[in-house]
Design a protein around this motif. Structure first.
Motif, mmCIF file in Angstrom:
data_model
loop_
_atom_site.group_PDB
_atom_site.id
_atom_site.type_symbol
_atom_site.label_atom_id
_atom_site.label_comp_id
_atom_site.label_asym_id
_atom_site.label_seq_id
_atom_site.Cartn_x
_atom_site.Cartn_y
_atom_site.Cartn_z
ATOM 1 N N ILE A 195 0.843 -1.237 0.016
ATOM 2 C CA ILE A 195 0.108 0.010 -0.068
ATOM 3 C C ILE A 195 0.777 1.240 0.035
ATOM 4 O O ILE A 195 1.917 1.461 0.477
ATOM 5 C CB ILE A 195 -1.003 -0.123 1.203
ATOM 6 C CG1 ILE A 195 -0.184 -0.050 2.493
ATOM 7 C CG2 ILE A 195 -1.968 -1.211 0.983
ATOM 8 C CD1 ILE A 195 -1.058 0.019 3.807
ATOM 9 N N LYS A 196 0.402 2.453 -0.628
ATOM 10 C CA LYS A 196 1.136 3.723 -0.307
ATOM 11 C C LYS A 196 0.383 4.649 0.359
ATOM 12 O O LYS A 196 -0.871 4.931 0.420
ATOM 13 C CB LYS A 196 0.897 4.257 -2.107
ATOM 14 C CG LYS A 196 1.581 5.612 -2.123
ATOM 15 C CD LYS A 196 1.416 6.249 -3.376
ATOM 16 C CE LYS A 196 1.877 7.740 -3.729
ATOM 17 N NZ LYS A 196 1.563 8.271 -4.815
ATOM 18 N N VAL A 197 1.152 5.036 1.472
ATOM 19 C CA VAL A 197 0.409 6.030 2.409
ATOM 20 C C VAL A 197 1.321 7.207 2.261
ATOM 21 O O VAL A 197 2.453 7.239 2.349
ATOM 22 C CB VAL A 197 0.741 5.276 3.694
ATOM 23 C CG1 VAL A 197 0.293 6.378 5.019
ATOM 24 C CG2 VAL A 197 0.202 3.934 3.976
ATOM 25 N N ASN A 198 0.540 8.520 1.946
ATOM 26 C CA ASN A 198 1.249 9.593 2.237
ATOM 27 C C ASN A 198 1.159 10.192 3.473
ATOM 28 O O ASN A 198 0.090 10.449 4.098
ATOM 29 C CB ASN A 198 0.532 10.601 1.189
ATOM 30 C CG ASN A 198 0.879 12.047 1.283
ATOM 31 O OD1 ASN A 198 1.688 12.324 2.102
ATOM 32 N ND2 ASN A 198 0.469 12.628 0.098
ATOM 33 N N PRO A 199 2.137 10.261 4.227
ATOM 34 C CA PRO A 199 2.332 10.817 5.813
ATOM 35 C C PRO A 199 1.601 12.181 5.956
ATOM 36 O O PRO A 199 1.021 12.580 7.131
ATOM 37 C CB PRO A 199 3.666 11.036 6.027
ATOM 38 C CG PRO A 199 4.602 10.107 5.150
ATOM 39 C CD PRO A 199 3.432 10.250 3.812
#
Length: 309
Positions: free
Chosen positions: A235-239
């Motif tokens: 998964i791609k998580v943008n902080p």
């Protein structure tokens, strides 16, 4: 164009982990924890080699300024090895550090920061992987012969990513169910002000499917690419947008364990997986335990750091 997911022609791993792309040799190093092997894959030649360590090994990181020198985890010890990348055995092994009074603990995931400091943590072990005890591990850093303990009561010390541009440190304890952000002082080697930025589950449930956050990496835009074990995806998580998944990559293998950017332009994502028994079920499809390369993501990673001894 959608990203392309390709299974590479290498021997499947029982528990592939710790992918580390080495810019200097244009090689991917990784481990098979269950089979006690360190592995090397060279994309330009499609050559795969491995060496038997004979003990739990969860990371392999090259030593800065040296040839054929690596630091590995060795049970609950940190060791310096000499390996030519070809032989089935290492030429030498020297213990550098030992941690944890609990002799049944072992190290898990680990990374170096740009100062050459090593970060890695421990976990308890049990007869079966779905019975790993909670709260037995700790999280450490190692530099200049000094060991610093940062966190305690860790379940499974796992994914690590560092963003020097924002002075942020990201960490996963798989049993907590959260991806946590810390303020990072690289000079002092400290992490403070813990804040969860993504939650997979509120409470760890041994009776569930054992889907947990695992290893991760970071791209040049500061986005995190996190393996979700037993869910066939990264998964791609943008902080900067906590709590949401911006994108994900579906991986054919179910037990996705970690990811690392590599290739000449650092725009290829290498993904490790496992093929071992969890809750009485052992995956058996050809895709399980595979090493994968994902291209066409239109993002680039950051160079992986070598360790400084």
């Amino acid at each position: 164009m959608a990203p392309k997911v390709e299974q590479l022609n290498v021997e499947p791993t029982s528990l592939g982990e710790g992918p580390h792309w080495d810019d200097e040799t244009q090689s991917l190093y990784y481990v098979d924890i269950n089979k006690h092997t360190i592995n090397k894959y060279v994309p330009s030649t499609k050559k795969h080699t491995k060496a038997d360590i004979g003990k739990n090994v969860s990371i392999i990181i090259p030593v800065k300024g040296e040839t054929d020198q690596f630091v590995i985890t060795y049970g609950r010890e940190i060791a310096l090895i000499t390996w030519d990348g070809e032989s089935e055995k290492v030429a030498s092994l020297k213990i550098l550090y030992e941690v944890d009074e609990n002799t049944e603990n072992v190290f898990n995931d680990g990374k170096c920061d740009p100062s050459g400091r090593l970060w890695t943590g421990t976990m308890g072990v049990a007869p079966t992987d779905d019975q790993i005890p909670e709260g037995k591990g700790s999280f450490y850093s190692f530099k200049n012969g000094k060991v610093t303990k940062h966190l305690t009561e860790i379940g499974i010390s796992n994914g690590i990513a560092i963003d020097i541009a924002t002075n942020k440190f990201y960490y996963v304890d798989s049993y907590r169910g959260t991806l946590d952000q810390y303020d990072f002082d690289i000079k002092e080697g400290t992490i403070t002000n813990e804040k969860p930025i993504y939650t997979l589950f509120e409470k760890f449930d041994r009776e569930a499917d054992l889907k947990v956050l695992d290893g991760m990496t970071i791209d040049s835009d500061g986005n995190l690419w996190v393996a979700v074990f037993n869910q066939s995806r990264v998964i791609k998580v943008n902080p900067r947008k906590p709590g949401i998944i911006e994108d994900f990559i579906q991986i054919p293998g179910k037990q996705v364990t970690s990811a690392a950017f590599g290739g000449p332009n650092l725009d290829e994502l290498y993904v490790t997986t496992g093929r071992f028994t969890v809750k009485g079920v052992t995956p058996s499809a050809p895709e399980d335990g595979g090493l994968y390369r994902v291209t066409g993501l239109n993002v680039r990673g950051l160079p992986a750091e070598r360790i400084i001894l």
